[in-house]
Design an enzyme around this catalytic site. Structure first.
Site, PDB file in Angstrom:
ATOM      1  N   GLY A   9      -3.924  -2.289 -16.772  1.00  0.00           N
ATOM      2  CA  GLY A   9      -5.055  -2.890 -16.081  1.00  0.00           C
ATOM      3  C   GLY A   9      -6.003  -1.869 -15.486  1.00  0.00           C
ATOM      4  CG  ASN A  10      -4.445   2.030 -15.003  1.00  0.00           C
ATOM      5  OD1 ASN A  10      -4.541   1.845 -16.209  1.00  0.00           O
ATOM      6  ND2 ASN A  10      -3.423   2.666 -14.463  1.00  0.00           N
ATOM      7  CE  LYS A 122       2.102  -7.584 -12.682  1.00  0.00           C
ATOM      8  NZ  LYS A 122       2.382  -6.340 -13.409  1.00  0.00           N
ATOM      9  CE  LYS A 206      -0.210  -3.526 -19.335  1.00  0.00           C
ATOM     10  NZ  LYS A 206       0.496  -2.886 -18.241  1.00  0.00           N
ATOM     11  CE  LYS A 264       2.260   1.178 -16.588  1.00  0.00           C
ATOM     12  NZ  LYS A 264       2.213   0.170 -15.522  1.00  0.00           N
TER      13      LYS A 264
END
Length: 311
Positions: A9-10, A122, A206, A264
């Site tokens: 998202g970054n 989250k 995600k 991740k």
């Protein structure tokens, strides 16, 4: 080679950026320059984050006097999938003339009894100092937690079970379509006793959805592309070192922050353990080098994997 890229998202809204559409569109166009090069050489599926965007829309919804109640998070997830997916669709079409590109709003099945609903973790939305975060939490009924030196809102993040539209995505990829799907982890849904779907208040990670979808689509590689060149061992300490090539077993022996690198690492380990194929974490603009085993943190089943000799 079939590749699924989970775009951080970054890459769309970096810390310090104002959440204006033109800023995010510019960031998408920058990201797509690299993604288009990957698509020219490989079958490509793209998923992306939406944490900052869904948080902004949630705040707007909560403060809108015309609404009797704020929009629920499943609806906001669908809204951000459509918004970001549109930006990526258009940028990819412009970068890949003549290629078929499709952006989809997809649903991700979760368990109604997932323990995550009792323990929100989250991060979504903008960052705040502690005082402002606690004030907003009291005003809006939020749960907030510390995220590094800042504070952010947190919401439930249940484990993804399956992307509902997996069969359709597989068919499109086989037809040569570059697909953008499962943005923000997908819209979280559950099935009732009659098998009907309904949305739930949550945001799915995600990267975990990307890992699951990459396995279901029989991808040869799963890449998590972000703003860091490699995973760091002992991050934030004088002993910090970059990890070039590693295995799931070695990576799981290291303690990573649950709110940032932890998911991740879990996502790439799951993919490699399940498929025996390669996963990686690295910088977006180094995607092709990562696929060649020359950049990023490469995760493979064992230390004798052929790519290991290039690292």
């Amino acid at each position: 080679m079939r590749v699924l890229v989970a775009l951080g998202g970054n890459a769309l809204l970096q810390r310090g950026d104002k959440p204006d559409a033109d800023v995010q569109i510019a960031n998408v166009n920058t990201a797509v320059k690299t993604l288009a090069m990957v698509a020219e050489e490989h079958e490509l599926i793209i998923t992306h984050g939406n944490g900052p965007q869904v948080g902004v829309l949630a705040l707007e919804s909560a403060s809108d006097p015309n609404l009797t109640r704020p929009y629920p998070f499943d609806t906001l997830g669908a809204e951000t999938q459509g918004m970001i997916g549109y930006w990526m669709l258009q940028a990819l079409q412009n970068a890949l003339p003549g290629r078929q590109v499709l952006s989809m709003v997809t649903q991700t099945l979760v368990s109604a009894v997932d323990p995550a609903f009792e323990n929100p973790t989250k991060f979504v939305g903008q960052v705040y100092d502690q005082a402002e975060a606690e004030k907003l939490a009291e005003e809006n009924g939020w749960t907030v937690k510390q995220d590094g030196q800042y504070w952010r809102r947190v919401v439930p993040s249940p484990t993804p079970q399956r992307v509902v539209e997996t069969r359709l995505i597989r068919k499109l990829v086989r037809e040569g379509v570059t697909v953008v799907a499962a943005g923000g982890g997908g819209v979280p849904v559950i099935r009732d006793a009659q098998g009907r779907l309904s949305g739930v208040e949550a945001v799915i990670d995600k990267d975990l959805t990307g890992s699951m979808l990459a396995e279901a689509l029989e991808c040869d590689a799963f890449l998590i592309l972000t703003d860091v060149p490699r995973v760091m061992k002992d991050f934030g300490t004088p002993q910090a070192t970059e990890i070039g090539h590693t295995t799931p077993h070695e990576l799981r022996s290291i303690d990573f922050p649950a709110g940032s690198m932890g998911p991740k690492v879990e996502a790439v380990c799951r993919f490699v353990e399940t498929t025996g194929d390669m996963a990686a974490i690295g910088k977006l603009d180094q995607a092709l080098q990562i696929l060649a085993g020359k950049a990023g943190t490469i995760i493979t089943p064992n230390a004798t994997w052929p790519l290991a000799s290039t690292l």
